[in-house]
Design a protein around this motif. Structure first.
Motif, short mmCIF file in Angstrom:
data_model
loop_
_atom_site.label_atom_id
_atom_site.label_comp_id
_atom_site.label_asym_id
_atom_site.label_seq_id
_atom_site.Cartn_x
_atom_site.Cartn_y
_atom_site.Cartn_z
N ASP A 402 0.84 -1.20 0.00
CA ASP A 402 0.00 0.00 0.00
C ASP A 402 0.87 1.25 0.00
O ASP A 402 1.74 1.41 0.86
CB ASP A 402 -0.90 -0.02 1.24
N PRO A 403 0.68 2.16 -0.96
CA PRO A 403 1.52 3.37 -1.03
C PRO A 403 1.48 4.20 0.25
O PRO A 403 2.49 4.80 0.62
CB PRO A 403 0.93 4.13 -2.22
N ALA A 404 0.32 4.27 0.90
CA ALA A 404 0.23 5.05 2.14
C ALA A 404 1.13 4.45 3.21
O ALA A 404 1.81 5.18 3.96
CB ALA A 404 -1.22 5.10 2.62
N ARG A 405 1.16 3.12 3.29
CA ARG A 405 2.04 2.44 4.27
C ARG A 405 3.50 2.69 3.91
O ARG A 405 4.34 2.94 4.78
CB ARG A 405 1.72 0.95 4.27
N ALA A 406 3.81 2.60 2.61
CA ALA A 406 5.19 2.82 2.17
C ALA A 406 5.64 4.25 2.48
O ALA A 406 6.78 4.48 2.89
CB ALA A 406 5.31 2.54 0.68
N LEU A 407 4.74 5.21 2.31
CA LEU A 407 5.07 6.61 2.60
C LEU A 407 5.30 6.80 4.09
O LEU A 407 6.25 7.47 4.51
CB LEU A 407 3.94 7.52 2.11
N ALA A 408 4.45 6.20 4.91
CA ALA A 408 4.57 6.35 6.35
C ALA A 408 5.89 5.76 6.87
O ALA A 408 6.46 6.26 7.85
CB ALA A 408 3.39 5.67 7.05
N LEU A 409 6.39 4.74 6.21
CA LEU A 409 7.65 4.10 6.62
C LEU A 409 8.87 4.80 6.02
O LEU A 409 10.00 4.38 6.28
CB LEU A 409 7.64 2.63 6.19
N GLY A 410 8.64 5.82 5.22
CA GLY A 410 9.76 6.52 4.60
C GLY A 410 10.39 5.77 3.44
O GLY A 410 11.51 6.07 3.03
N LEU A 411 9.65 4.81 2.88
CA LEU A 411 10.18 4.03 1.76
C LEU A 411 10.05 4.77 0.44
O LEU A 411 10.84 4.53 -0.49
CB LEU A 411 9.43 2.69 1.65
N ILE A 412 9.06 5.64 0.33
CA ILE A 412 8.84 6.43 -0.88
C ILE A 412 8.56 7.87 -0.46
O ILE A 412 8.23 8.14 0.70
CB ILE A 412 7.67 5.88 -1.73
N PRO A 414 6.42 11.66 -1.08
CA PRO A 414 5.07 12.04 -1.49
C PRO A 414 4.93 12.13 -3.00
O PRO A 414 3.88 11.76 -3.55
CB PRO A 414 4.89 13.42 -0.84
N GLN A 415 5.97 12.58 -3.70
CA GLN A 415 5.90 12.63 -5.16
C GLN A 415 5.80 11.24 -5.75
O GLN A 415 5.06 11.02 -6.73
CB GLN A 415 7.14 13.35 -5.71
N GLU A 416 6.52 10.29 -5.18
CA GLU A 416 6.46 8.91 -5.68
C GLU A 416 5.11 8.28 -5.38
O GLU A 416 4.60 7.49 -6.17
CB GLU A 416 7.59 8.10 -5.06
N ARG A 417 4.53 8.63 -4.24
CA ARG A 417 3.19 8.11 -3.96
C ARG A 417 2.20 8.59 -5.02
O ARG A 417 1.32 7.83 -5.45
CB ARG A 417 2.72 8.55 -2.57
N ALA A 418 2.36 9.83 -5.45
CA ALA A 418 1.47 10.35 -6.49
C ALA A 418 1.65 9.56 -7.79
O ALA A 418 0.69 9.34 -8.53
CB ALA A 418 1.75 11.82 -6.71
N GLN A 419 2.88 9.14 -8.10
CA GLN A 419 3.12 8.34 -9.29
C GLN A 419 2.41 7.00 -9.22
O GLN A 419 1.96 6.47 -10.23
CB GLN A 419 4.63 8.08 -9.45
N LEU A 420 2.31 6.45 -8.00
CA LEU A 420 1.72 5.12 -7.84
C LEU A 420 0.20 5.17 -7.81
O LEU A 420 -0.45 4.13 -7.84
CB LEU A 420 2.23 4.46 -6.56
#
Length: 420
Positions: A402-412, A414-420
């Motif tokens: 889940d992109p939201a989980r990945a963002l919260a963990l610092g894996l991606i 915010p710009q990369e979340r928008a790409q996904l």
């Protein structure tokens, strides 16, 4: 030694360190996350009807039915659970990356080249690509049409009203020398300027198909510079080049070359893409009115080919490959399934738990800690945490986390979340 002398030494060292860090940072490509979605490179001739490749996975159920096969039957033959195979077919049918080929798939005639350029330009400009990466392979340096392939297709698609330039990367074939890559990069730069595109908009990948190319891998990657978005392995021409008696996926020489490619790709921070499995899952017998024996032979032949491409994909994954080159819908299906089994839900759950456990250990003042449970317990530190995070970042790129989980963990980001 006086305090002033020590202060001067320290200040000089800090300035030198900053310069070193600045120089070394540029050695890894700042590659957008979507370029890691290259688990499958589906190659199709640019002439004809290349847009069909964009929904290649939709053909899988029909092909299986024609062969009296099912997802469950294929899974049983492979010795795996059917769920990953079925889940690949639940999407929109698009491969992660499609390569329109104007090189090996096109006859060496002026008319064939013209048709390929026209077909590629129309497909890039007019087809619905969705999130699929858009790749174009022109003729190589040795063929007279290589420049026209690039100039015609790139300028033709630029005249169509689209939100973004509709080609993500050029796949340069049969490369052997760094100055060749520099020449291609220079041509792309001039075309970008001519078309009003930002510098570096068109990424570059290259195909490693010879002993010389393997020998020069670091130089080739350096010549590509920040355009580099992947390195692809071509086993057939390489096997001919070094005189192997047969094209064998797991030949030690081929695995040695793969490892060299994977290491260079890793040094640059780009995906390494494995070679094509040449045994296509096509039937032995065609036409209406096949006998029971002929249908059984077709099933056996296709199942063997599917097992081979699946095993080849898993072999590449174990070595460190990030994707595989395919040319048939059933191959695309099995390769995507192989990548899903490599990052199965239970593995992702363990990885997420390990990240949290290591975070707690660091918060408690530990630089290293034993995390995990039972037989899976291991020593975790910054290096092992980085490895787990790299795996989860790839899972996010592939749509498995889940992109939201990945963002919260610092894996991606915010710009990369928008790409996904």
């Amino acid at each position: 030694m006086t305090e002033n002398t020590l202060a001067a030494i320290t200040a000089d060292a800090r300035r030198a360190r900053a310069a070193l860090l600045a120089g070394h940072t540029g050695e890894r490509r700042d590659l957008p996350l979507r370029y890691w979605r290259q688990q499958v490179h589906f190659t199709t001739p640019a002439s004809g009807t290349p847009a069909k490749a964009l929904t290649a996975l939709r053909a899988v159920p029909r092909l299986l039915e024609r062969l009296d096969l099912s997802v469950e039957a294929v899974a049983e033959h492979l010795g795996v659970e059917p769920a990953p195979l079925a889940s690949v077919l639940d999407g929109d049918g698009r491969p992660p990356a499609v390569l329109l080929d104007a090189e090996d798939a096109v006859a060496d005639t002026a008319e064939a080249a013209r048709q390929a350029r026209s077909g590629a330009a129309a497909c890039f400009a007019d087809a619905d690509w969705g999130h699929t990466l858009r790749l174009f392979r022109p003729a190589g340096l040795a063929l007279d049409g290589c420049i026209d392939d690039l100039t015609h297709v790139l300028t033709a698609v630029a005249t169509h009203p689209t939100a973004a330039f509709p080609i993500d990367a050029i796949m340069w074939p049969k490369v052997e020398h760094a100055d060749e890559i520099a020449w291609v990069s220079g041509l792309l730069a001039r075309l970008e300027d001519h078309l009003g595109l930002a510098s570096g908009s068109i990424r570059l990948q290259f195909l490693v198909e010879s002993a010389r190319a393997v020998q020069c891998l670091p130089e080739l990657a350096e010549a590509a510079g920040t355009r580099l978005s992947g390195i692809v392995w071509g086993i057939a021409d390489y096997s001919a080049d070094i005189g192997l008696p047969q094209i064998r996926n797991d030949h030690p020489a081929c695995d040695w070359a793969r490892c060299a490619l994977i290491n260079t790709a890793g040094a640059c921070g780009v995906p390494a893409i494995d070679s094509m499995t040449l045994n296509y899952p096509t039937p032995l017998h065609r036409g209406q009115g096949l006998s029971a024996d002929q249908r059984a032979q077709n099933r056996a032949k296709v199942l063997a080919a599917l097992a081979q491409v699946y095993q080849d994909a898993r072999h590449g994954i174990d070595l460190g490959m990030s994707g595989k080159w395919v040319g048939h819908p059933l191959q695309a299906w099995l390769v995507l399934a192989a990548y899903r089994t490599a990052l199965a839900p239970e593995q992702l759950d363990r990885d997420l738990a390990d990240i949290e456990a290591y975070r707690r250990a660091v918060a408690g003042g530990s630089g290293a800690a034993i995390i995990g449970e039972g037989m899976n317990a291991y020593m975790a530190d910054r290096a092992s945490d980085r490895h787990v995070r790299a795996r989860l970042r790839r899972a996010a790129a592939w749509g498995l986390l889940d992109p939201a989980r990945a963002l919260a963990l610092g894996l991606i980001t915010p710009q990369e979340r928008a790409q996904l």
